[in-house]
Each structure stands twice: as C-alpha cells, then as structure tokens.
Enzyme design. Sequence first.
Site, PDB file in Angstrom:
ATOM      1  N   ARG A 102      -7.630  11.145  -3.979  1.00  0.00           N
ATOM      2  CA  ARG A 102      -6.214  11.438  -4.268  1.00  0.00           C
ATOM      3  C   ARG A 102      -5.970  12.869  -3.826  1.00  0.00           C
ATOM      4  O   ARG A 102      -6.549  13.808  -4.391  1.00  0.00           O
ATOM      5  CB  ARG A 102      -5.918  11.265  -5.755  1.00  0.00           C
ATOM      6  CG  ARG A 102      -4.597  11.888  -6.153  1.00  0.00           C
ATOM      7  CD  ARG A 102      -4.106  11.447  -7.494  1.00  0.00           C
ATOM      8  NE  ARG A 102      -3.622  10.078  -7.429  1.00  0.00           N
ATOM      9  CZ  ARG A 102      -2.889   9.489  -8.376  1.00  0.00           C
ATOM     10  NH1 ARG A 102      -2.575  10.153  -9.473  1.00  0.00           N
ATOM     11  NH2 ARG A 102      -2.489   8.254  -8.233  1.00  0.00           N
ATOM     12  N   HIS A 129       0.980   5.465  -0.951  1.00  0.00           N
ATOM     13  CA  HIS A 129       0.176   5.108  -2.129  1.00  0.00           C
ATOM     14  C   HIS A 129      -0.187   3.617  -1.995  1.00  0.00           C
ATOM     15  O   HIS A 129       0.358   2.773  -2.701  1.00  0.00           O
ATOM     16  CB  HIS A 129       1.001   5.378  -3.389  1.00  0.00           C
ATOM     17  CG  HIS A 129       0.212   5.420  -4.664  1.00  0.00           C
ATOM     18  ND1 HIS A 129      -1.155   5.215  -4.725  1.00  0.00           N
ATOM     19  CD2 HIS A 129       0.613   5.645  -5.960  1.00  0.00           C
ATOM     20  CE1 HIS A 129      -1.554   5.317  -5.994  1.00  0.00           C
ATOM     21  NE2 HIS A 129      -0.509   5.571  -6.748  1.00  0.00           N
ATOM     22  N   GLN A 132      -1.300   1.395  -5.025  1.00  0.00           N
ATOM     23  CA  GLN A 132      -0.144   1.048  -5.851  1.00  0.00           C
ATOM     24  C   GLN A 132       0.622  -0.107  -5.202  1.00  0.00           C
ATOM     25  O   GLN A 132       0.990  -1.072  -5.871  1.00  0.00           O
ATOM     26  CB  GLN A 132       0.767   2.286  -5.975  1.00  0.00           C
ATOM     27  CG  GLN A 132       1.973   2.060  -6.856  1.00  0.00           C
ATOM     28  CD  GLN A 132       1.590   1.884  -8.317  1.00  0.00           C
ATOM     29  OE1 GLN A 132       0.890   2.714  -8.872  1.00  0.00           O
ATOM     30  NE2 GLN A 132       2.043   0.812  -8.933  1.00  0.00           N
ATOM     31  N   ASP A 225      10.856   5.320  -9.097  1.00  0.00           N
ATOM     32  CA  ASP A 225       9.731   6.254  -9.263  1.00  0.00           C
ATOM     33  C   ASP A 225      10.340   7.610  -9.628  1.00  0.00           C
ATOM     34  O   ASP A 225      11.562   7.804  -9.524  1.00  0.00           O
ATOM     35  CB  ASP A 225       8.930   6.328  -7.947  1.00  0.00           C
ATOM     36  CG  ASP A 225       7.683   7.193  -8.045  1.00  0.00           C
ATOM     37  OD1 ASP A 225       7.256   7.529  -9.175  1.00  0.00           O
ATOM     38  OD2 ASP A 225       7.120   7.556  -6.981  1.00  0.00           O
ATOM     39  N   CYS A 265       5.970   2.643 -10.835  1.00  0.00           N
ATOM     40  CA  CYS A 265       4.524   2.849 -10.671  1.00  0.00           C
ATOM     41  C   CYS A 265       3.927   3.596 -11.867  1.00  0.00           C
ATOM     42  O   CYS A 265       2.726   3.505 -12.092  1.00  0.00           O
ATOM     43  CB  CYS A 265       4.259   3.596  -9.380  1.00  0.00           C
ATOM     44  SG  CYS A 265       5.137   5.160  -9.284  1.00  0.00           S
ATOM     45  N   ARG A 293      -3.248  -2.742 -11.166  1.00  0.00           N
ATOM     46  CA  ARG A 293      -3.946  -1.734 -10.356  1.00  0.00           C
ATOM     47  C   ARG A 293      -5.438  -2.070 -10.324  1.00  0.00           C
ATOM     48  O   ARG A 293      -6.085  -1.995  -9.284  1.00  0.00           O
ATOM     49  CB  ARG A 293      -3.731  -0.329 -10.945  1.00  0.00           C
ATOM     50  CG  ARG A 293      -2.314   0.214 -10.806  1.00  0.00           C
ATOM     51  CD  ARG A 293      -1.941   0.484  -9.357  1.00  0.00           C
ATOM     52  NE  ARG A 293      -2.899   1.361  -8.709  1.00  0.00           N
ATOM     53  CZ  ARG A 293      -2.885   2.699  -8.791  1.00  0.00           C
ATOM     54  NH1 ARG A 293      -1.915   3.308  -9.434  1.00  0.00           N
ATOM     55  NH2 ARG A 293      -3.816   3.431  -8.170  1.00  0.00           N
TER      56      ARG A 293
HETATM   57  N1   CP Z   1       0.714   5.026 -10.645  1.00  0.00           N
HETATM   58  C1   CP Z   1      -0.295   5.899 -10.582  1.00  0.00           C
HETATM   59  O1   CP Z   1      -0.890   6.127  -9.530  1.00  0.00           O
HETATM   60  O2   CP Z   1      -0.599   6.485 -11.774  1.00  0.00           O
HETATM   61  P1   CP Z   1      -1.579   7.731 -11.978  1.00  0.00           P
HETATM   62  O3   CP Z   1      -0.939   8.905 -11.305  1.00  0.00           O
HETATM   63  O4   CP Z   1      -1.686   7.894 -13.464  1.00  0.00           O
HETATM   64  O5   CP Z   1      -2.898   7.400 -11.350  1.00  0.00           O
HETATM   65  N1  NVA Z   2       5.566   9.626  -6.336  1.00  0.00           N
HETATM   66  C1  NVA Z   2       4.690   9.932  -7.434  1.00  0.00           C
HETATM   67  C2  NVA Z   2       3.805   8.779  -7.747  1.00  0.00           C
HETATM   68  C3  NVA Z   2       2.882   8.963  -8.902  1.00  0.00           C
HETATM   69  C4  NVA Z   2       1.957   7.812  -9.101  1.00  0.00           C
HETATM   70  C5  NVA Z   2       3.875  11.164  -7.096  1.00  0.00           C
HETATM   71  O1  NVA Z   2       3.411  11.283  -5.956  1.00  0.00           O
HETATM   72  O2  NVA Z   2       3.708  12.016  -7.961  1.00  0.00           O
END
Ligand code: CP
Ligand code: NVA
Length: 306
Positions: A102, A129, A132, A225, A265, A293
């Site tokens: 990540r 993502h 997701q 989101d 999400c 997930r």
């Molecule tokens: N939706 C998602 O990726 O959640 P987290 O940021 O908690 O991993």
């Molecule tokens: N768009 C959000 C998604 C979190 C899962 C971010 O990148 O923070």
Amino acid sequence: MDHFLSLADLTPDELRGLLNLAVELKEEWKAGGNRPLLKGKTLGMIFQKPSLRTRVSFEMAMIHLGGQALYLSPFEIQLGKRESVPDVARVLSRYVDGIMARVFGHADVLTLAEYSCVPVINGLSDYNHPCQGLADFLTIIEHKGRSLRGRKLAFIGDGNNVATSLLFGATLLGMDFAIAGPPGYELPSGVWALGQQFAADSGSHLLATHDPHEAVTGADVIYTDVWASMGQEAEAEERARVFGPYQVNTSLVAEARPDVIVMHCLPAHRGQEITDEVCDGPHSVLWDQAENRMHAQKAILVELIA
Ligand code: CP
Ligand code: NVA
C-alpha cells in the site's frame, strides 16, 4: 498473471475467473474452512498508509489458507527513504513468496513489481485500488447476479483511486458506469480513455457528469468514497465545501432503482459523503463488501502464489 497491480491489466475472462474462484473459496470457507492451498507460503505486507480492512483481510486470508503474513509498518521499511524501492524489492522478495504493498505513488508499486522476484499485489496506490474493485464486483454479483449487462453503477464523488478500479471492472464486465463529481475532480483523462476502450468491447454505456441526480437515475448500485483520500488531508476543508452537493443521502438513493444497493469502500466519513441513515439503512451492503475483501484476496493469492 505475474502481479496484481490494476484491473486494467486483466482480460474480461481473467477477471471473471478470479471472481469465480473467490465465490468458490467463500463457499468453502462458509462450509467449514479452506483447504491449505497456501501451506508454507508467506506474504510480506508493506504499508505506507494506515489500514483496517486491507491489513486484516490479507492477514486472515493467509492464515485461512495455511500460510502466514508479515506486517511491515510505515516506520519499518520507509520505502524509498531508508532504502531505495528497487533494493527493498530485491531484498524482501528473497524472503517471502509474495508482496502486498500500500503506497502513495503508483510508480512505487510498479517499481516493486519490476525488481521483485515474487508476485506483487497493489493494496492501494494514488492511482487505483484493484483489491477493493475485485471485492466490490464479488459483492455486486452476489446481490445482482452474474450477468451485469444492462446493470448500472453510479459513482458519486471524487474521481479517485477507487473510482478508477470500479470504472475498469465495470467496463471489462459490460456493466454501465456513471460518475458524478464537482468540476475539477473528474477521473483522469487517461483512465477515462481506457474505460472507453474496454466499454467499446464489452458494450458498457458510460456517463461522466457533474449532476448526481442524472448519475443515479436507473442505478442498480450507488457507490461513494471519501472526499479527501489518504495523503490529501491538507485539502480536506476545501473538498468538504466543494463536494457538499454530492452527499449520498436518503433522498438521492430514492432517485435510483427501488432495489438499488449502496456501497462504500470504507472508512466512511459519516455525515460527509454518506449519511448514517444510508450506511445503516436497507439498501446498504457495506459490511458484505468489507467481508468480501478477504474472499476476493484469497482468489488473488491462490492465483499468484499457490
Ligand atoms: N477499503 C480499504 O481499503 O480499507 P482500509 O484502508 O482500512 O484498508
Ligand atoms: N480513496 C480512499 C480509499 C480508502 C480505502 C483513499 O485513498 O484514502
């Protein structure tokens, strides 16, 4: 599949294959537990940003399949600061069977994949993502059936990483896709062009508008989101002002099909992009989505490292 970096790297058949495998692994788990398909395998998980779902669902997926996951916090590796990204990839991939990362910049996940000798999975970047997205289409087929042709997904909000993966998934699977957000916050033009290319092959209809009412008309799925993603905290106040008219609330949901499902999400900023009534209301599938997930990622892991 060598890596899992974007849904746009998959063919429609590969995406359907992953969804079928996820359904199978979910049924197996619900029936009493998964076969140890990843016995003795390890996953190194690099996090530059916080996480609940991604971290825990990957870790549980590995445990359920007989393997083990290693959490590497933002303070541990310090990707690109303590050590260059290629060197991290070269070293970490000598120890583990797969890497999940990540990151902030998508270029970092591409570099990890380039220099790693094991598969790399994108656990969210500023660009997209895909984990997701895969879980979301698993949730959509559970609620709407496997044939998504003629079904419509309306994304309300920022043209961000999550919206990007949803556009790719929808257009690969032949689902109609509409997005509504304020001027200046549209999906990047290159992302939209790729979606148009997939739509030309699959028959999806596309709509980009600034009008949330137009977007949700006839929608089977409404998705939203956060208005400010991780890394955009300094813009949060300005975004809260600009995105005000794009809240998913009871009256907007009432403009969609009567059996519309609402997705997010998570984490949700309740009272901003979505209201409590909608999160906890009859159309919400938020918790199925979060659970999925884990099942979707099992499919990715089995495909890449079993
Ligand atoms: N939706 C998602 O990726 O959640 P987290 O940021 O908690 O991993
Ligand atoms: N768009 C959000 C998604 C979190 C899962 C971010 O990148 O923070």
